[in-house]
Scaffold this motif. Structure first.
Motif, PDB file in Angstrom:
ATOM      1  N   VAL A  13       0.899  -1.570   0.013  1.00 10.18           N
ATOM      2  CA  VAL A  13       0.116   0.051  -0.104  1.00 10.18           C
ATOM      3  C   VAL A  13       0.807   1.281  -0.075  1.00 10.18           C
ATOM      4  N   GLY A  14       1.631   1.535   0.308  1.00 16.10           N
ATOM      5  CA  GLY A  14       2.988   2.926   0.999  1.00 16.10           C
ATOM      6  C   GLY A  14       3.158   2.975  -0.569  1.00 16.10           C
ATOM      7  N   MET A  15       4.290   1.805  -1.020  1.00 13.40           N
ATOM      8  CA  MET A  15       4.753   2.339  -2.411  1.00 13.40           C
ATOM      9  C   MET A  15       4.296   2.539  -3.616  1.00 13.40           C
ATOM     10  N   ILE A  30       9.505   7.706   1.636  1.00 12.82           N
ATOM     11  CA  ILE A  30       8.942   6.560   2.255  1.00 12.82           C
ATOM     12  C   ILE A  30       9.763   6.060   3.753  1.00 12.82           C
ATOM     13  N   VAL A  31       8.808   6.565   4.986  1.00 13.98           N
ATOM     14  CA  VAL A  31      10.011   5.414   6.046  1.00 13.98           C
ATOM     15  C   VAL A  31       9.950   4.878   6.432  1.00 13.98           C
ATOM     16  N   ASP A  32      10.469   3.428   6.541  1.00 15.11           N
ATOM     17  CA  ASP A  32       9.973   2.073   7.303  1.00 15.11           C
ATOM     18  C   ASP A  32      11.575   1.051   7.610  1.00 15.11           C
ATOM     19  N   PRO A  33      11.340   1.027   8.487  1.00 17.32           N
ATOM     20  CA  PRO A  33      12.344  -0.021   9.279  1.00 17.32           C
ATOM     21  C   PRO A  33      13.375  -1.343   8.106  1.00 17.32           C
ATOM     22  N   MET A  34      12.630  -1.921   7.316  1.00 15.35           N
ATOM     23  CA  MET A  34      13.076  -2.495   6.532  1.00 15.35           C
ATOM     24  C   MET A  34      14.580  -2.197   5.827  1.00 15.35           C
ATOM     25  N   ARG A  35      15.726  -3.317   5.489  1.00  9.64           N
ATOM     26  CA  ARG A  35      16.302  -3.384   4.950  1.00  9.64           C
ATOM     27  C   ARG A  35      15.830  -2.689   3.197  1.00  9.64           C
ATOM     28  N   ALA A  36      16.747  -2.050   2.521  1.00 10.24           N
ATOM     29  CA  ALA A  36      15.936  -1.417   1.003  1.00 10.24           C
ATOM     30  C   ALA A  36      15.846  -2.438  -0.041  1.00 10.24           C
ATOM     31  N   ASP A  37      16.262  -3.184   0.047  1.00 10.85           N
ATOM     32  CA  ASP A  37      16.311  -4.699  -0.370  1.00 10.85           C
ATOM     33  C   ASP A  37      15.147  -5.778  -0.161  1.00 10.85           C
ATOM     34  N   GLN A  38      14.771  -5.488   0.455  1.00  9.69           N
ATOM     35  CA  GLN A  38      13.866  -6.467   2.215  1.00  9.69           C
ATOM     36  C   GLN A  38      12.180  -6.652   1.122  1.00  9.69           C
ATOM     37  N   THR A  39      11.423  -8.142   0.815  1.00 14.14           N
ATOM     38  CA  THR A  39      10.757  -8.212   1.378  1.00 14.14           C
ATOM     39  C   THR A  39       9.943  -9.195   1.962  1.00 14.14           C
ATOM     40  N   LEU A  40       9.259  -8.882   3.253  1.00 10.49           N
ATOM     41  CA  LEU A  40       8.459 -10.501   3.840  1.00 10.49           C
ATOM     42  C   LEU A  40       8.729 -11.555   3.178  1.00 10.49           C
ATOM     43  N   PRO A  41       8.633 -12.592   3.798  1.00 13.38           N
ATOM     44  CA  PRO A  41       8.733 -14.221   3.085  1.00 13.38           C
ATOM     45  C   PRO A  41       6.961 -13.977   3.597  1.00 13.38           C
ATOM     46  N   GLY A  42       6.194 -15.525   2.776  1.00 15.97           N
ATOM     47  CA  GLY A  42       5.350 -15.447   2.468  1.00 15.97           C
ATOM     48  C   GLY A  42       4.282 -15.799   1.386  1.00 15.97           C
ATOM     49  N   SER A  43       2.923 -16.413   1.064  1.00 17.02           N
ATOM     50  CA  SER A  43       1.867 -15.800   0.384  1.00 17.02           C
ATOM     51  C   SER A  43       1.341 -14.594   0.825  1.00 17.02           C
ATOM     52  N   LYS A  44       0.911 -14.634   1.724  1.00 19.77           N
ATOM     53  CA  LYS A  44      -0.129 -13.501   2.342  1.00 19.77           C
ATOM     54  C   LYS A  44      -1.565 -13.754   1.585  1.00 19.77           C
ATOM     55  N   VAL A 158       1.544   9.862   6.110  1.00 21.07           N
ATOM     56  CA  VAL A 158       0.033   8.787   5.443  1.00 21.07           C
ATOM     57  C   VAL A 158       0.430   7.906   5.880  1.00 21.07           C
ATOM     58  N   GLY A 159      -0.122   7.618   7.165  1.00 22.62           N
ATOM     59  CA  GLY A 159      -0.142   6.132   7.919  1.00 22.62           C
ATOM     60  C   GLY A 159      -0.115   5.109   6.283  1.00 22.62           C
ATOM     61  N   CYS A 160       0.660   3.754   6.361  1.00 19.83           N
ATOM     62  CA  CYS A 160       0.718   2.614   5.625  1.00 19.83           C
ATOM     63  C   CYS A 160       1.432   2.047   6.222  1.00 19.83           C
ATOM     64  N   ASP A 161       0.981   1.627   7.808  1.00 19.57           N
ATOM     65  CA  ASP A 161       2.458   1.414   8.146  1.00 19.57           C
ATOM     66  C   ASP A 161       1.641   0.451   9.414  1.00 19.57           C
ATOM     67  N   PHE A 281      -3.202  10.704   6.880  1.00 20.15           N
ATOM     68  CA  PHE A 281      -4.461   9.828   6.839  1.00 20.15           C
ATOM     69  C   PHE A 281      -3.817   8.603   7.429  1.00 20.15           C
ATOM     70  N   LEU A 282      -4.916   7.730   6.863  1.00 19.01           N
ATOM     71  CA  LEU A 282      -4.944   6.167   7.175  1.00 19.01           C
ATOM     72  C   LEU A 282      -4.806   5.027   6.093  1.00 19.01           C
ATOM     73  N   VAL A 283      -4.202   4.317   5.990  1.00 18.48           N
ATOM     74  CA  VAL A 283      -4.883   4.155   4.323  1.00 18.48           C
ATOM     75  C   VAL A 283      -4.024   2.394   4.603  1.00 18.48           C
ATOM     76  N   GLY A 284      -5.670   1.655   4.076  1.00 22.34           N
ATOM     77  CA  GLY A 284      -4.389  -0.256   4.216  1.00 22.34           C
ATOM     78  C   GLY A 284      -5.268  -1.225   5.722  1.00 22.34           C
ATOM     79  N   ASP A 285      -3.856  -1.433   5.750  1.00 26.12           N
ATOM     80  CA  ASP A 285      -3.823  -1.713   7.327  1.00 26.12           C
ATOM     81  C   ASP A 285      -4.072  -1.204   8.366  1.00 26.12           C
ATOM     82  N   ALA A 286      -3.801   0.034   8.234  1.00 23.55           N
ATOM     83  CA  ALA A 286      -3.464   1.049   9.449  1.00 23.55           C
ATOM     84  C   ALA A 286      -5.021   0.991   9.362  1.00 23.55           C
TER      85      ALA A 286
END
Length: 545
Positions: A13-15, A30-44, A158-161, A281-286
């Motif tokens: 949502v943020g991207m 964009i402010v985010d705790p992950m590494r620049a090249d990181q995506t989380l595992p799993g299909s979700k 914009v809160g997409c967190d 603003f709040l967006v997505g799961d936020a």
């Protein structure tokens, strides 16, 4: 490092929000705790609706999603192994698929590749928002980075967190609703299985008695399996004990498989009381959480992103007044309420919480297995579709219900244009405001009205007149006035039943492809409607009446 827009969270949502803003020429951080090249595992999330593919098309990944995803043809529901319903979800030739299965992880990879290549987007990786203050004309944000604490300013935050949103908590906005204690178990496996590329939903199957199982095909012989397992199941313990392998084997038999990911989850039905507070603003799961059945998580989140991005872009660019932003919370809170009502009914059917609900479910399944007329009462999840807004919510007073309704997404159709790469109406939308026009008895009127309207709107506003003609147009128009051939007549049939009025017909279509107004082909009425919808100031002299 100040920016007109700061986005907290680099999920899909943020991207998407950042990339849509960049298309309008609006920079963001964009402010985010992950590494620049990181995506989380799993299909979700695994299901992407056609209109959400269309949202991602202008940012360069829609075609890839459509090509890589497994396009649905049917969805089937079973009770104790007996099929009780089959819904056709196949797609007409030349159009985007209605539904595809593709993992959220893959969508995030595609978005991230675009994000890192976009010069208008600054990504502050391995950084966390600590708190912020809305001063009324700007927001001061305190951020913890790898090099220390920084204070940044932005015009809009914009809160997409996600569901544990720092933005929502700092704003003091309640996250209201309820959850279910029942656990569900998801696995992603790869295996060569003889199953069709269809969604199969099982109630009370022999391989999970009394509960449910959902089977989703994914690309490259990958399968997403989802069991209802009860309140006391631990994912790691299931794997260690061998029970997970037994669950998988009960569905696929002795076929070799590779396990890629597994987790448990519980239904939650939650909504922020407000989606906007001041400049935040709040967006997505936020902003909202629903049960996953019906795929209203990521799909609805990306629709949130689009709804906000075009409004923010017009305001930041100076094309529209700040009051345009009020429509985001009005429309998306309405959407969230509708989604929660739909998914809440599904959750109560799958996870009955009272004796009465349990008895109702048991009786419904028993009767539906035998009597076709009762099968519509079986709720395996109403698949996500774009919400229809009441016209009044969009500020429209349109009363004529013929044609395409105000408040709906513009339906796609096959067309022929001067640019041979443009084969669908949808490709001409979502680039700005669009005016779709049909000629009446005077063939010259569309051209006159188009000139009037284009002269009246700010020249810097992305605006396209799309004139629909029945035959191959002798004049293909200009970049701002495009003439297209209604190849099979479907455009006229959908938009102008039973026929085009004598004075012609026009539809104003927003940048998110929602139909905002319907009008006779009259310059003054069209420009007045544009002013009302987007708060654009337009002259009135010399217009076609």
């Amino acid at each position: 490092m100040d920016s007109p827009v700061m986005i907290v969270g680099r999920g899909p949502v943020g991207m998407t929000t950042a990339l849509l803003l960049a298309r309008w020429g609006v920079p963001s951080v964009i402010v985010d705790p992950m590494r620049a090249d990181q995506t989380l595992p799993g299909s979700k999330a695994v299901l992407i609706a056609g209109h959400v593919i269309a949202i991602t098309d202008p940012i360069g990944i829609g075609t890839t999603i459509a090509d890589e995803g497994v396009a649905w043809t049917k969805t089937r529901t079973f009770i104790r192994g007996k099929e009780i319903s089959a819904t056709d979800v196949s797609t007409a030739p030349g159009l985007l698929p209605k539904l595809v299965n593709l993992t959220q992880k893959r969508v995030e990879e595609l978005l991230l590749e675009r994000l890192l290549a976009e010069p208008l987007i600054t990504v502050m990786s391995e950084s966390t928002v600590l708190d912020f203050v809305d001063d009324g004309d700007r927001v001061k944000v305190r951020v913890e980075t790898s090099s220390g604490e920084k204070v940044l300013t932005t015009s809009w935050l914009v809160g997409c967190d996600g569901s544990r949103s720092t933005v929502r908590k700092t704003l003091g906005i309640p996250f209201e609703g309820y959850g279910h204690e029942e656990n569900f178990f998801i696995v992603d496996i790869s295996a060569d299985l003889p199953f069709p590329n269809e969604r199969h939903f099982h109630f009370d199957p022999e391989f999970n008695p009394g509960r449910t199982v959902l089977i989703h095909p994914q690309p490259n012989s990958t399968w997403h399996l989802d069991w209802q397992v009860g309140p006391d199941v631990d994912a790691e313990e299931e794997k260690a004990s061998g029970r997970l392998d037994q669950r998988i084997r009960s569905i696929i038999g002795g076929v070799d498989y590779d396990l890629h990911w597994f987790t448990t989850y519980q239904f939650k039905q939650l909504r922020a009381r407000d989606f906007r507070k001041g400049r935040c603003f709040l967006v997505g799961d936020a902003a909202h959480l629903t049960s996953p059945y019906g795929a209203r998580g990521m799909n609805s989140g990306l629709a949130d992103a689009e709804n906000l991005a075009w409004r923010l872009a017009l305001v930041v660019r100076g094309d529209a007044a700040e009051s345009l932003l009020d429509g985001y919370s009005t429309e998306r809170e309405y959407t969230s309420t509708e989604n929660l009502e739909i998914t809440g009914a599904t959750a109560r059917f799958m996870c009955p919480g009272t004796t009465r609900e349990r008895l109702t479910r048991r009786a419904t399944l028993a009767i539906a297995r035998m009597i076709p007329a009762a099968r519509s009462r079986v709720d395996s999840g109403q698949i996500y579709a774009a919400v229809t807004y009441p016209p009044a919510l969009l500020g429209s007073n349109t009363e004529d219900s013929s044609g395409v309704s105000v408040g709906t997404i513009a339906p796609d159709s096959v067309i022929r244009a001067a640019d041979s790469s443009v084969t669908r109406l949808g490709q001409l939308l979502r680039h700005g405001v669009a005016l779709l026009i049909f000629a009446g008895s005077d063939p010259a009127r569309p051209g006159d009205v188009a000139r009037d309207v284009l002269d009246s709107v700010p020249p810097e506003l992305p605006f396209t007149v799309v004139e629909v003609v029945r035959g191959v147009p002798s004049d293909t128009g200009t970049s701002r006035h495009v003439r297209v051939h209604d190849v099979d007549g479907s455009l006229h049939a959908q938009w102008c039943p039973p026929r085009v009025p004598a004075d012609g017909l026009a539809y104003i279509i927003r940048p998110d492809a929602y139909v905002a107004a319907r009008s006779p082909l009259n310059s003054r009425r069209i420009t007045n409607a544009l002013d009302s919808i987007f708060e654009l100031r337009v002259p009135e002299k010399g217009m076609v009446q």
